[in-house]
Structures are given as structure tokens and as C-alpha cells.
Design an enzyme around this catalytic site. Sequence first.
Site, short mmCIF file in Angstrom:
data_model
loop_
_atom_site.label_atom_id
_atom_site.label_comp_id
_atom_site.label_asym_id
_atom_site.label_seq_id
_atom_site.Cartn_x
_atom_site.Cartn_y
_atom_site.Cartn_z
N ASP A 21 19.99 1.28 -17.87
CA ASP A 21 18.69 0.63 -17.87
C ASP A 21 18.73 -0.63 -18.73
O ASP A 21 19.56 -0.76 -19.65
CB ASP A 21 17.62 1.57 -18.44
CG ASP A 21 17.43 2.82 -17.60
OD1 ASP A 21 17.68 2.76 -16.39
OD2 ASP A 21 17.04 3.85 -18.17
N LYS A 22 17.83 -1.54 -18.47
CA LYS A 22 17.76 -2.80 -19.22
C LYS A 22 17.75 -2.55 -20.73
O LYS A 22 18.44 -3.23 -21.49
CB LYS A 22 16.51 -3.57 -18.79
CG LYS A 22 16.16 -4.79 -19.63
CD LYS A 22 14.94 -5.48 -19.07
CE LYS A 22 14.45 -6.60 -19.97
NZ LYS A 22 13.75 -6.08 -21.17
#
Length: 327
Positions: free
Chosen positions: A152-153
Site C-alpha cells: 500500500d502507498k
Amino acid sequence: MEQTPESGDGKRVRLSEFRASEEQDGQRLDVVLAAAFPEHSRASLQRVVRSGAATLNDKPSKPSELLKPGDMVAINWPPQPEDLLVAEDLPLNVIFEDAQLLVVNKPPDLVVHPNAAYRTGTLVHALLHHDADAFGGLVDETLRPGIVHRLDKDTSGLLVVAKTPEARRALKEAFKQRDVEKTYLTVVHGEFGAVTGTIDAPIGRHPRNRTKMAVVEEDGKPAVTHYRVLGASQDCALLQVRIETGRTHQIRVHFSHLRHPVLGDVVYGLRREPKIDGLGRQMLHAWKLVFPHPVTGVKREYTAPPPQDFQEVCLNLGLPVVGGAPT
């Protein structure tokens, strides 16, 4: 046979045509396409077929269509949105690299590949600058050259990236066969009565919010998460987490389901987070990665210490600060 005619807007497009051979008799269309065009994933080729860009005997088809000798297969490849994949000179923390792959320590706040919200400034753009020949040769319509798994970011830590089509296929197969060991560090809300535990709960789309994942019994995919408590303080716990499966948002969803959501998680966490100096994202770090090398098959192991913000939060909570090597 390939041609590169010009589309109506002046862009060059690629047309591929071939006839099914005797050896391909009875094989699925998507299987044959995957063998003929190994630079593309089977899933991406299925999307091409479903879009109508691939035809069988001049007619739209399905990925599962069985071929007969002499069948004509044609693909009008979708135009490549090349503006999304311009190399960018972005910081890249490479832990290891050889001719087949590289292992990178992704910082928080970095998106892995382009999407509708992030068209530039991704890890993929940095990879294209780092090695234009290798990653430029892997570009396809998915815009994910070399990417075989994601973070995920706002999750930091280790990623392995393929540099050749052969390495990409081998690494994807290793992930599919669960021959890759992924260990994370995370800080969650609440304290645990036991030092170790396992969460075995299927994950699928949230029944009411399709942008989120959730533990669901119906249509959920198997998901298994093991954890060990490394320390607890101020109603928070530092965990070492190993996942057997790689479902979307697995760790975040599983611990939210246990009512121990990841600290700083704005999607699955508490509505009101406690004020902790240094807390600016979800406290999740991909700490250790073990996988078979795509050429030698020898297991390779890499670790990366948590970044400064993660360590600062642990210090401010009175939790242990973990270095590079797992316990």
C-alpha cells in the site's frame, strides 16, 4: 505476423495475427495467447479478449474458447498510454540487484504503480529511470513493468521486482505457490493476552462498501495471518506478523476484525486516533522477505529496518525499536 498500421488519431497501433497449430488443438484461447506473448500476463490478455480487441476467426470471443487447428487469432493491441510511463529520477533504495531482479526498500507515501489517482511519481517511474532497458522492455498495458507484488502507498518496506520476463514468471509462480515468506512489523491498538496467535478468516469485498475489504464468509478468499507480540505499552502493541496469503489489505483487515486495528490506519482504524508524536500514516512495515531466486532457485533472505517515523512512534509509545534482523 505483425503489422503497425496508423490509428485514426495518427498513433501507431500494433496488430498481431496467427493461425492455431495442430499442437494448440483444444487449448483455451487465453492459454495460447499467454504462451505466444509471454511479455503480457494471462490476466491482462484475458482483459484484451473480453474488450473485443482480440478476435477468433474475425469474431469476438471469450478467454475460455477452445481453439481448432487453422483458427485465425487477431489482436488489435490497445494503444499504450506512454505519457504515464516517463522515467523519473526519484530516490530508490536498492537493497540488492542482479541481472534478474532487484529488491527495493519502499518508503512510506510512495505508490507502487500508476493508477487513476497517481499518474506520476510512482515506484514504476523510478524503476524506468534506474534501468530503462530492463524495465522499458517489460512495459505492457498494465503499466506495471516488473511488479510481481505490491505494498500500500502508506506501507513501507521490502519489494522484489523482476527485470526480465523469465524472472517475472518465476517470481509470480513462487507467490502463487506460497513459496515466498513475508514478515511485517506493525503497531496495533490494544494489548494481547497471548504472545502468539493465528488469524484464519476469509477476506473479500466489503458487502456495503465495495472500495474496502472485509472478513466475509460468503465469496471470501482464504487468508491466514500469524503474529507474535514483541512488546506492549500505552494500550498499543508491537507485532511481528507473517502472512501465508497475500490478500488485499490482509493485515489491516484481519487486525481490524480482531478489534486491534493498525495504528494510523484511516480506512480500517479508529475514527479518532490518539495524538502520538510522529504518527502520520499506518504503522505497517514489510520487514523481511524470503523467496527463491528465479534462476538458481536458492532461497534469498532480505531485511530492512523500519523507517524513522515508525521507530519514532515506537519510542514515543515505549515500545521496542526493532533493527534489521527479525527475532
